[in-house]
Write an enzyme that holds these catalytic residues in place. Structure first.
Site, PDB file in Angstrom:
ATOM      1  N   GLY A  27       0.812  -1.210   0.000  1.00 54.40           N
ATOM      2  CA  GLY A  27       0.000   0.000   0.000  1.00 54.40           C
ATOM      3  C   GLY A  27       0.845   1.260   0.000  1.00 54.40           C
ATOM      4  CD  GLU A  28       2.233   1.356   3.896  1.00 54.77           C
ATOM      5  OE1 GLU A  28       1.415   1.535   4.813  1.00 54.77           O
ATOM      6  OE2 GLU A  28       2.380   0.242   3.337  1.00 54.77           O
ATOM      7  CE1 TYR A  29       7.038   0.314  -5.980  1.00 57.23           C
ATOM      8  CE2 TYR A  29       4.801  -0.290  -6.632  1.00 57.23           C
ATOM      9  CZ  TYR A  29       6.114   0.010  -6.967  1.00 57.23           C
ATOM     10  OH  TYR A  29       6.488   0.023  -8.293  1.00 57.23           O
TER      11      TYR A  29
END
Length: 446
Positions: A91-93
């Site tokens: 998700g952060e990627y």
């Protein structure tokens, strides 16, 4: 008995002494907590070989990190100019993607190192062309932090959302390395705001600047004593909005949908499927695509057995008539974003239980009305869409069926709701531009 009076100066001296004791005690507490944290992280790392005998996950956790330093030494030489981007998970990627793309353009002579903490990010994106080196982040011990950063000597470091590793941040601060947080979120539920986590506030001094998702995060950051931040928004808006410019053609979805309405149920969990089951079984003249979050053949077959409609799996496309199917279950990964381009409305999974809501911005960018479960409190973009009446939360199968029936039967309502979704995404883009403009004004040169 003579009562001794104190002069004003004496009172001031005593007050100052008390204040010094208080702050000394507070500082001492912070140092003790930092040492305790570092001790237990190092102890955990030392015990991993033994713990791995009893847990396959911990065994893998250790084995994937074991070669990190030798791998980095083979990939980095003394003349490399390095930018390090850290994302906890997939998700952060996704939040980092537009920034990584921009860094590629603005700093073509720099190598980009991308690190993950979670295997869900690394396994899927280890071959991404947006980074020159992709690896796991070693545990946050003092020794690992020193070795890792000394090996890299990065010119710039970007952490995504709320990855705060005290020993890494302390080392970055000590080495005077320019560090920023992107798409940052600060909530009062975080340890920084609790008495037991106040020692971690010192770690935040490593950040030269904070790019935050919303006003509440900026307000909370100021409560912690930091003014070096701004609300730039969430870079995911930049990420999803670009999907409209890509080729989203999927011929098998076009063949499946034909000229009927299409409901796409993305990243579903069993709790979501329980909410959807009655509607799917009772509704005619609507095509339904179900894309489970986890591809588990046994669970997919169990759900399929409870459907009284004509069901086909993606893996069966070659052997069955797709046009005659009512429900298409995607037992593969990598298609969901493009499938939303064909949808008329969407259900996004994860919020019916406690697993965490999945990406509602992907269907929103295509201008779709959205349904989710009720547990959206930790997902500000879902809350905003809900307040705008573009996203509806449902708790039971009855509520799910009622909202879907309303959206399907009332074309005007469906289209107006979808327009609100699309405008919400388009009006919130621009975070990446703010970050890159900031970097251009700093000492980092192309």
């Amino acid at each position: 008995m003579k009562i001794r009076s104190f002069s004003g100066k004496t009172k001031v001296r005593n007050l100052a002494a008390s204040t010094n004791v208080f702050f000394y005690g507070k500082g001492y507490f912070c140092e003790v907590m930092r040492h305790i944290y570092s001790f237990f992280i190092a102890l955990f790392q030392a015990l991993l070989p033994v713990l791995g005998l009893f847990s396959s996950k911990l065994k893998e956790f250790r084995s994937v990190r074991k070669p990190v330093f030798s791998y980095l030494e083979s990939k980095i030489n003394g003349s490399d100019r390095l930018i390090w981007v850290h994302a906890a998970s997939l998700g952060e990627y996704e939040q980092a993607v537009p920034v990584l793309e921009a860094l590629r353009v603005e700093y073509p002579k720099h190598k980009i190192l991308l690190t993950f903490f979670s295997p869900s990010g690394y396994t899927i994106k280890k071959d991404t062309p947006l980074a020159d080196i992709v690896t796991y982040l070693p545990l946050d011990t003092k020794s690992n932090a020193n070795t890792f950063i000394n090996c890299l000597s990065p010119e710039l470091v970007l952490f995504v959302k709320y990855e705060f590793w005290p020993n890494y941040l302390e080392k970055l601060k000590r080495n005077n390395i320019h560090t920023i947080l992107i798409s940052g979120v600060f909530r009062e539920s975080q340890p920084f705001f609790k008495f037991y986590g106040s020692w971690m506030k010192k770690s935040l001094k490593a950040f030269n600047y904070f790019f935050l998702q919303n006003e509440s995060s900026l307000k909370n950051l100021k409560k912690l004593g930091f003014a070096n931040g701004e609300v730039s928004g969430d870079t995911r808006f930049d990420r999803v909005s670009r999907q409209l410019d890509y080729n989203n053609t999927l011929e098998f979805i076009a063949e499946f949908k034909q000229d009927k309405l299409l409901l796409v149920c993305g990243s579903t969990w069993p709790e979501d499927e329980a909410n959807l089951l009655d509607f799917i079984n009772s509704k005619a003249d609507v095509k339904i695509v179900l894309a489970p979050h986890k591809i588990n053949a046994e669970k997919i077959e169990d759900f399929r057995s409870r459907l009284n409609k004509k069901v086909i799996l993606y893996s069966e496309l070659q052997s069955k008539n797709l046009q005659k199917a009512d429900v298409l279950i995607i037992d593969a990964i990598g298609f969901l974003t493009k499938i939303y381009a064909y949808a008329d409305l969407a259900y996004v999974g994860g919020a019916a239980g406690n697993t965490g809501l999945h990406n509602v911005l992907e269907p929103a960018t295509f201008g779709l009305p959205i349904l989710t479960g009720t547990h959206i409190e930790k997902f500000p973009e879902a809350g905003q869409l809900n307040r705008l009446a573009a996203l509806f939360t449902v708790k039971t199968p009855e509520e799910t069926s009622a909202v879907l029936e309303k959206l399907i039967s009332d074309k005007n309502f469906r289209e107006k709701t979808g327009i609100i979704s699309g405008q919400f995404v388009s009006q919130n883009t621009g975070a990446t531009r703010s970050i890159i403009n900031y970097l251009k004004n700093q000492t980092l040169t192309a």
